[in-house]
Enzyme design. Structure first.
Site, PDB file in Angstrom:
ATOM      1  N   LYS A 130      -3.307 -14.127  -7.808  1.00 57.95           N
ATOM      2  CA  LYS A 130      -3.091 -12.677  -7.710  1.00 57.95           C
ATOM      3  C   LYS A 130      -3.124 -12.097  -9.121  1.00 57.95           C
ATOM      4  CE  LYS A 130       0.101  -9.369  -5.525  1.00 57.95           C
ATOM      5  NZ  LYS A 130       1.303  -9.218  -4.674  1.00 57.95           N
ATOM      6  N   SER A 133       4.879  -9.295   0.627  1.00 62.78           N
ATOM      7  CA  SER A 133       3.474  -9.247   0.226  1.00 62.78           C
ATOM      8  C   SER A 133       2.692 -10.540   0.382  1.00 62.78           C
ATOM      9  CB  SER A 133       3.369  -8.802  -1.227  1.00 62.78           C
ATOM     10  OG  SER A 133       3.434  -7.420  -1.263  1.00 62.78           O
ATOM     11  N   SER A 152       0.980  -6.651  -0.484  1.00 60.31           N
ATOM     12  CA  SER A 152       0.099  -6.265  -1.575  1.00 60.31           C
ATOM     13  C   SER A 152      -0.835  -7.392  -1.998  1.00 60.31           C
ATOM     14  CB  SER A 152       0.922  -5.801  -2.785  1.00 60.31           C
ATOM     15  OG  SER A 152       1.740  -6.858  -3.251  1.00 60.31           O
TER      16      SER A 152
HETATM   17  N1  GLN Z   1       5.172  -3.532   0.787  1.00 58.07           N
HETATM   18  C1  GLN Z   1       6.318  -3.814  -0.006  1.00 58.07           C
HETATM   19  C2  GLN Z   1       6.421  -2.836  -1.131  1.00 58.07           C
HETATM   20  O1  GLN Z   1       5.594  -2.027  -1.261  1.00 58.07           O
HETATM   21  C3  GLN Z   1       6.273  -5.234  -0.513  1.00 58.07           C
HETATM   22  C4  GLN Z   1       5.409  -5.421  -1.690  1.00 58.07           C
HETATM   23  C5  GLN Z   1       5.501  -6.795  -2.310  1.00 58.07           C
HETATM   24  O2  GLN Z   1       6.073  -7.721  -1.727  1.00 58.07           O
HETATM   25  N2  GLN Z   1       4.970  -6.945  -3.511  1.00 58.07           N
HETATM   26  O3  GLN Z   1       7.315  -2.854  -1.909  1.00 58.07           O
END
Ligand code: GLN
Length: 475
Positions: free
Chosen positions: A77, A177, A152
């Site tokens: 990532k 995510s 994400s």
């Molecule tokens: N969708 C969640 C957020 O926007 C989780 C994102 C993540 O785990 N990086 O915070």
């Protein structure tokens, strides 16, 4: 060819690792044109590593016998720092930033013989559930290009599915995510216990929540990468001083007699019917293997998880992002005016709307006068949520729910969501993340050629049990 077969062939010199690496880089470029899974393809680094491995093989170096990822392509990532390779975490404010060091997880992958092929696309700094908040393009669902990969870690999950060569992804989860995109892309996504894997060299979102984890086409792949990266790191003071487990061995154990709690509040209202149907089939599958199920009520995590998560996550994010002032890393504008003027100019131009929304929300939650009502209260509720889970794990080996309440949505549908509706997608996922509990999303079926994922959550450091259950779904 699966990963262990491939590694064996590399060891025996039956595959030319340099030619193989050249071929997969070409393949990644082709996939990327259509699907946008990479922010950067690190061909220079990958080929350099391939040549080094070739040399080891030619010299019959003993070390190749122990390298668990020998020659296997691993993508990271974009928020995971790779030395000399642009690492932006999906943000324009880090454009051009090339870290001077590797994240510990990258060091570990390299020392196991894994080949780093690129940095994968994501929401800016991890802020999002559909990977649409990126400066460098949106990854597209491997089943339907009009739909989202989830977020994400959308790029990591997408390439994990689409790669037609041995490959495993490094993802990151703050509040879901890894599991959400794994569910939308039909792959296995393992979020480890908080502190299980080092965060050193991870571009931070929320320090008390961030975890690096593995996403694989098979449960074995996820277990293998997790095994390679786990363990204490003196460079990360929050990493746990607990020995790493042999996950690929543990996952072979039968699941007969394991006790699993079905989270009552996670079923019924709010879920797409087809999602529930396949999750229930997944439960039946585990019953056939001898796992025992019982319903359990987990009121707090489902009711207060989202509010608690967004207070804590945005509070931490708003302080973390303060270091991006346009002077130390990445984007630099023409230096003029006072610091405040310059700081405002750089951040206005180089942070996206969602990042700005989170900075404002997090700053508000921490402000004197509001701190007690929001941030401190959220921290207290966090403890209550942890306690509720801990009570459940006195009785159960794992808990089960859908990973995400819906099927992968179309981009045209996502556009219409309000920020709050957007945040709701993570309703099942935020609480295991708040509590630092390991969780695994496993593919359980397809509705009209779109994948459905089931979430298994375990007690702290019980990744092994989750992989044991997950491995049923690849048999
Ligand atoms: N969708 C969640 C957020 O926007 C989780 C994102 C993540 O785990 N990086 O915070």
């Amino acid at each position: 060819m699966n990963v262990p077969e491939f590694v064996e062939k590399i060891r025996k010199n039956e595959i030319n690792i340099v030619e193989h690496t050249e071929k997969i880089i070409e393949e990644c470029r082709k996939i990327n044109k259509e699907y946008n899974y990479f922010n950067t393809i690190s061909d220079g680094l990958a080929l350099k590593q391939a040549h080094e491995i070739k040399k080891l093989i030619k010299n019959k170096d003993k070390s190749i016998q122990n390298k668990r990822l020998l020659g296997v392509a691993v993508s990271a990532k974009d928020s995971i720092c790779v030395k000399g390779v642009e690492s932006t975490a999906g943000s324009r404010i880090l454009k051009g930033y090339r870290p001077l060091f590797n994240a510990t997880v990258i060091e570990k992958v390299i020392s196991e013989g894994g080949i780093i092929i690129g940095k994968t696309s994501q929401d800016e700094f991890g802020f999002g559930s559909f990977s649409v908040f990126s400066w460098f393009g949106t990854p597209k669902n491997p089943f339907d290009k009009e739909r989202s990969c989830g977020g994400s870690s959308g790029g990591p999950a997408g390439i994990a599915k689409k790669a037609n060569f041995p490959h495993i992804s490094l993802g990151e989860s703050t509040g879901g995510s890894i599991a959400a995109p794994a569910s939308f892309c039909d792959v296995f996504g393992l979020t480890p216990t908080y502190g299980r894997n080092s965060r050193y060299g991870l571009i931070d979102y929320g320090n008390s929540l961030d975890k690096v984890g593995a996403i694989g086409k098979s449960c074995y792949d996820a277990a293998l990468l997790q095994e390679a990266i786990a363990g204490h790191d003196p460079n990360d003071s929050t990493s746990l001083n607990a020995p790493a487990d042999d996950y690929t061995e543990i996952m072979e154990k039968p699941v007969k007699g394991m006790k699993i709690g079905i989270i009552k509040e996670a079923f019924g209202k709010g879920n797409d019917k087809s999602v529930e149907k396949y999750v229930n089939e997944g439960i039946d599958r585990l019953k056939e293997e001898g796992a025992e199920f019982e319903e359990i009520s987990l009121d707090l995590p489902i009711k207060y998880g989202l509010a608690t998560y967004y207070m804590i996550a945005t509070s931490e994010a708003s302080t973390n992002l303060a270091k991006y002032c346009g002077m130390r890393y990445g984007a630099v504008e023409k230096l003029e005016g006072s610091f405040n003027e310059y700081f405002t100019k750089v951040r206005s131009a180089n942070l996206g709307d969602e990042a700005k929304r989170r900075i404002i929300m997090g700053t508000f939650a921490r402000m004197s006068g509001f701190r007690d009502a929001y941030y401190i209260k959220a921290m207290k509720v966090r403890t209550l949520i942890i306690n509720e889970y801990k009570k459940a794990f006195r009785k159960f080996d794992a808990l089960v729910s859908p990973s995400v309440p819906i099927l992968p949505p179309k981009f045209s549908e996502i556009e219409k969501l309000t920020p709050l509706q957007n945040y709701m997608m993570d309703i099942m996922l935020v609480s295991p993340n708040i509590a630092g509990l390991p969780h695994l999303s496993v593919p359980v079926g397809y509705e009209k050629n779109l994948p459905v994922g089931m979430l298994l959550t375990g007690d702290h450091l019980q990744e092994g049990k989750l992989l044991q259950l997950g491995s049923v779904f690849e048999r």
